[in-house]
Design a protein around this motif. Structure first.
Motif, PDB file in Angstrom:
ATOM      1  N   ILE A  26       0.795  -1.170   0.002  1.00 47.71           N
ATOM      2  CA  ILE A  26       0.022  -0.036  -0.183  1.00 47.71           C
ATOM      3  C   ILE A  26       0.942   1.090  -0.020  1.00 47.71           C
ATOM      4  O   ILE A  26       1.812   1.284   0.787  1.00 47.71           O
ATOM      5  N   PRO A  27       0.856   2.286  -0.983  1.00 49.39           N
ATOM      6  CA  PRO A  27       1.601   3.411  -0.901  1.00 49.39           C
ATOM      7  C   PRO A  27       1.517   4.071   0.348  1.00 49.39           C
ATOM      8  O   PRO A  27       0.254   4.134   1.084  1.00 49.39           O
ATOM      9  N   THR A  28       2.489   4.190   1.151  1.00 47.22           N
ATOM     10  CA  THR A  28       2.634   4.922   2.419  1.00 47.22           C
ATOM     11  C   THR A  28       3.476   5.896   2.463  1.00 47.22           C
ATOM     12  O   THR A  28       4.701   5.966   1.897  1.00 47.22           O
ATOM     13  N   ILE A  29       3.179   6.895   3.525  1.00 46.27           N
ATOM     14  CA  ILE A  29       4.162   7.850   3.873  1.00 46.27           C
ATOM     15  C   ILE A  29       4.159   7.756   5.499  1.00 46.27           C
ATOM     16  O   ILE A  29       3.202   7.807   6.315  1.00 46.27           O
ATOM     17  N   GLN A  30       5.566   7.887   5.813  1.00 49.71           N
ATOM     18  CA  GLN A  30       5.924   7.595   7.300  1.00 49.71           C
ATOM     19  C   GLN A  30       6.868   8.843   7.544  1.00 49.71           C
ATOM     20  O   GLN A  30       7.837   8.812   6.953  1.00 49.71           O
ATOM     21  N   ILE A  31       6.510   9.399   8.817  1.00 48.85           N
ATOM     22  CA  ILE A  31       7.411  10.615   9.287  1.00 48.85           C
ATOM     23  C   ILE A  31       7.917  10.154  10.533  1.00 48.85           C
ATOM     24  O   ILE A  31       7.044   9.999  11.329  1.00 48.85           O
ATOM     25  N   ASN A  32       9.505  10.075  10.720  1.00 48.35           N
ATOM     26  CA  ASN A  32       9.941   9.736  12.338  1.00 48.35           C
ATOM     27  C   ASN A  32      10.749  10.527  12.514  1.00 48.35           C
ATOM     28  O   ASN A  32      11.525  11.588  11.578  1.00 48.35           O
ATOM     29  N   ILE A  33      10.971  11.011  13.827  1.00 46.09           N
ATOM     30  CA  ILE A  33      12.174  11.374  14.431  1.00 46.09           C
ATOM     31  C   ILE A  33      13.032  10.563  15.163  1.00 46.09           C
ATOM     32  O   ILE A  33      12.664   9.913  15.654  1.00 46.09           O
ATOM     33  N   TYR A 102      14.158  10.283   2.812  1.00 50.23           N
ATOM     34  CA  TYR A 102      14.739  11.835   3.111  1.00 50.23           C
ATOM     35  C   TYR A 102      15.063  11.811   4.564  1.00 50.23           C
ATOM     36  O   TYR A 102      14.138  11.740   5.372  1.00 50.23           O
ATOM     37  N   ALA A 103      16.346  12.103   4.730  1.00 46.76           N
ATOM     38  CA  ALA A 103      16.929  12.295   6.110  1.00 46.76           C
ATOM     39  C   ALA A 103      17.152  13.693   6.217  1.00 46.76           C
ATOM     40  O   ALA A 103      17.943  14.396   5.618  1.00 46.76           O
ATOM     41  N   ILE A 104      16.567  14.477   7.182  1.00 48.54           N
ATOM     42  CA  ILE A 104      16.561  15.977   7.374  1.00 48.54           C
ATOM     43  C   ILE A 104      16.953  16.461   8.799  1.00 48.54           C
ATOM     44  O   ILE A 104      16.303  16.065   9.616  1.00 48.54           O
ATOM     45  N   PRO A 105      18.483  16.995   8.684  1.00 51.97           N
ATOM     46  CA  PRO A 105      18.777  17.024  10.321  1.00 51.97           C
ATOM     47  C   PRO A 105      18.305  18.203  10.679  1.00 51.97           C
ATOM     48  O   PRO A 105      18.008  19.287   9.872  1.00 51.97           O
ATOM     49  N   TRP A 106      18.055  18.266  12.031  1.00 52.81           N
ATOM     50  CA  TRP A 106      17.775  19.485  12.688  1.00 52.81           C
ATOM     51  C   TRP A 106      18.071  19.155  14.076  1.00 52.81           C
ATOM     52  O   TRP A 106      17.365  18.372  14.849  1.00 52.81           O
ATOM     53  N   LYS A 107      18.919  20.135  14.546  1.00 52.77           N
ATOM     54  CA  LYS A 107      19.496  20.246  15.977  1.00 52.77           C
ATOM     55  C   LYS A 107      20.134  18.900  16.373  1.00 52.77           C
ATOM     56  O   LYS A 107      20.813  18.283  15.776  1.00 52.77           O
ATOM     57  N   ASN A 108      19.593  18.226  17.469  1.00 52.37           N
ATOM     58  CA  ASN A 108      19.911  16.968  17.888  1.00 52.37           C
ATOM     59  C   ASN A 108      19.022  15.857  17.308  1.00 52.37           C
ATOM     60  O   ASN A 108      19.242  14.674  17.969  1.00 52.37           O
ATOM     61  N   SER A 109      18.450  15.968  16.489  1.00 53.18           N
ATOM     62  CA  SER A 109      17.851  15.057  16.040  1.00 53.18           C
ATOM     63  C   SER A 109      17.482  15.046  14.260  1.00 53.18           C
ATOM     64  O   SER A 109      17.864  15.944  13.816  1.00 53.18           O
ATOM     65  N   PHE A 110      16.856  14.308  13.773  1.00 52.58           N
ATOM     66  CA  PHE A 110      16.656  14.408  12.306  1.00 52.58           C
ATOM     67  C   PHE A 110      14.996  13.802  11.892  1.00 52.58           C
ATOM     68  O   PHE A 110      14.656  12.800  12.619  1.00 52.58           O
ATOM     69  N   PHE A 111      14.615  14.269  10.981  1.00 54.04           N
ATOM     70  CA  PHE A 111      13.361  13.897  10.357  1.00 54.04           C
ATOM     71  C   PHE A 111      13.852  12.851   9.325  1.00 54.04           C
ATOM     72  O   PHE A 111      14.393  13.104   8.776  1.00 54.04           O
ATOM     73  N   GLN A 112      13.009  11.812   9.308  1.00 52.25           N
ATOM     74  CA  GLN A 112      13.035  10.648   8.519  1.00 52.25           C
ATOM     75  C   GLN A 112      11.803  10.623   7.699  1.00 52.25           C
ATOM     76  O   GLN A 112      10.707  10.083   8.254  1.00 52.25           O
ATOM     77  N   ALA A 113      11.712  11.127   6.411  1.00 50.65           N
ATOM     78  CA  ALA A 113      10.473  11.042   5.631  1.00 50.65           C
ATOM     79  C   ALA A 113      10.721  10.005   4.544  1.00 50.65           C
ATOM     80  O   ALA A 113      11.505   9.751   3.865  1.00 50.65           O
ATOM     81  N   ASN A 114       9.894   8.781   4.949  1.00 46.66           N
ATOM     82  CA  ASN A 114       9.861   7.644   3.876  1.00 46.66           C
ATOM     83  C   ASN A 114       8.528   7.567   3.001  1.00 46.66           C
ATOM     84  O   ASN A 114       7.394   7.651   3.732  1.00 46.66           O
ATOM     85  N   PHE A 115       8.831   7.387   1.712  1.00 42.09           N
ATOM     86  CA  PHE A 115       7.579   7.326   0.930  1.00 42.09           C
ATOM     87  C   PHE A 115       7.738   5.751   0.223  1.00 42.09           C
ATOM     88  O   PHE A 115       8.872   5.699  -0.165  1.00 42.09           O
ATOM     89  N   SER A 116       6.796   5.069   0.476  1.00 40.92           N
ATOM     90  CA  SER A 116       6.849   3.653  -0.417  1.00 40.92           C
ATOM     91  C   SER A 116       5.687   3.326  -1.093  1.00 40.92           C
ATOM     92  O   SER A 116       4.752   3.588  -0.817  1.00 40.92           O
ATOM     93  N   ASP A 117       5.988   2.651  -2.157  1.00 40.95           N
ATOM     94  CA  ASP A 117       5.119   1.993  -3.172  1.00 40.95           C
ATOM     95  C   ASP A 117       5.566   0.964  -3.760  1.00 40.95           C
ATOM     96  O   ASP A 117       6.587   0.520  -3.611  1.00 40.95           O
ATOM     97  N   ASN A 118       4.716   0.409  -4.739  1.00 37.48           N
ATOM     98  CA  ASN A 118       5.216  -0.946  -5.488  1.00 37.48           C
ATOM     99  C   ASN A 118       5.289  -0.433  -7.084  1.00 37.48           C
ATOM    100  O   ASN A 118       4.646   0.121  -7.406  1.00 37.48           O
ATOM    101  N   PRO A 119       6.629  -0.535  -7.247  1.00 35.66           N
ATOM    102  CA  PRO A 119       6.948   0.203  -8.563  1.00 35.66           C
ATOM    103  C   PRO A 119       6.398  -0.738  -9.766  1.00 35.66           C
ATOM    104  O   PRO A 119       6.155  -0.241 -11.013  1.00 35.66           O
ATOM    105  N   ASN A 120       6.060  -2.048  -9.726  1.00 30.47           N
ATOM    106  CA  ASN A 120       5.376  -2.956 -10.642  1.00 30.47           C
ATOM    107  C   ASN A 120       3.774  -2.673 -10.440  1.00 30.47           C
ATOM    108  O   ASN A 120       3.119  -3.363 -11.212  1.00 30.47           O
ATOM    109  N   ASP A 121       3.348  -1.962  -9.698  1.00 29.98           N
ATOM    110  CA  ASP A 121       1.555  -1.800  -9.500  1.00 29.98           C
ATOM    111  C   ASP A 121       1.235  -0.325  -9.687  1.00 29.98           C
ATOM    112  O   ASP A 121       0.668  -0.005 -10.418  1.00 29.98           O
TER     113      ASP A 121
END
Length: 139
Positions: A26-33, A102-121
């Motif tokens: 399933i096409p998904t967006i996840q944002i982590n710190i 995408y790994a986006i540094p910000w002070k003592n942390s970083f944001f990780q924005a991950n976008f996933s899908d199926n390239p064959n679907d």
């Protein structure tokens, strides 16, 4: 808070379809710190690139589509990793997953924005590209 930053904290997850009703990838967006213990961008970049080796241990057939790139997200120098891997479902089926991270540094942390899908679907690359352009990082 320092104790919390030593682990991955999920800020948001968005699914294009309800995972309970649609099988497969399933096409998904996840944002982590996550914690950033590096002191400068070059060290950060090296740490992110080194983490790719760890991904190869967790996912079958992990491959980079292109070499990691330096990009700017919301005015912040960041890293982009574009990859594919094979994921096994509990029933034994396998699925190819494309990941844009995408790994986006910000002070003592970083944001990780991950976008996933199926390239064959269902290629959601255009939607993901449009979304990443809207990210703003406060000063």
């Amino acid at each position: 808070l320092e104790k919390d930053l030593n682990r991955n904290i999920l800020l948001a997850a968005y699914y294009k379809y309800d995972p309970k009703t649609k099988p497969g990838v399933i096409p998904t967006i996840q944002i982590n710190i996550r914690a950033n213990k590096t002191k400068d961008f070059q060290s950060f970049k090296s740490a992110i690139i080194k983490s790719i080796d760890g991904m190869k241990q967790f996912f079958d057939e992990y491959k980079l589509i292109e070499q990691p790139l330096e990009v700017e997200i919301g005015g912040v120098k960041s890293i982009f990793i574009h990859s594919t891997f094979v994921m096994k479902a509990q029933d034994g089926r396998t699925f190819t997953v494309r990941s844009r991270t995408y790994a986006i540094p910000w002070k003592n942390s970083f944001f990780q924005a991950n976008f996933s899908d199926n390239p064959n679907d269902e290629d959601c690359g255009a939607e993901f590209d449009d979304l990443i352009k809207t990210i703003k990082i406060g000063r």
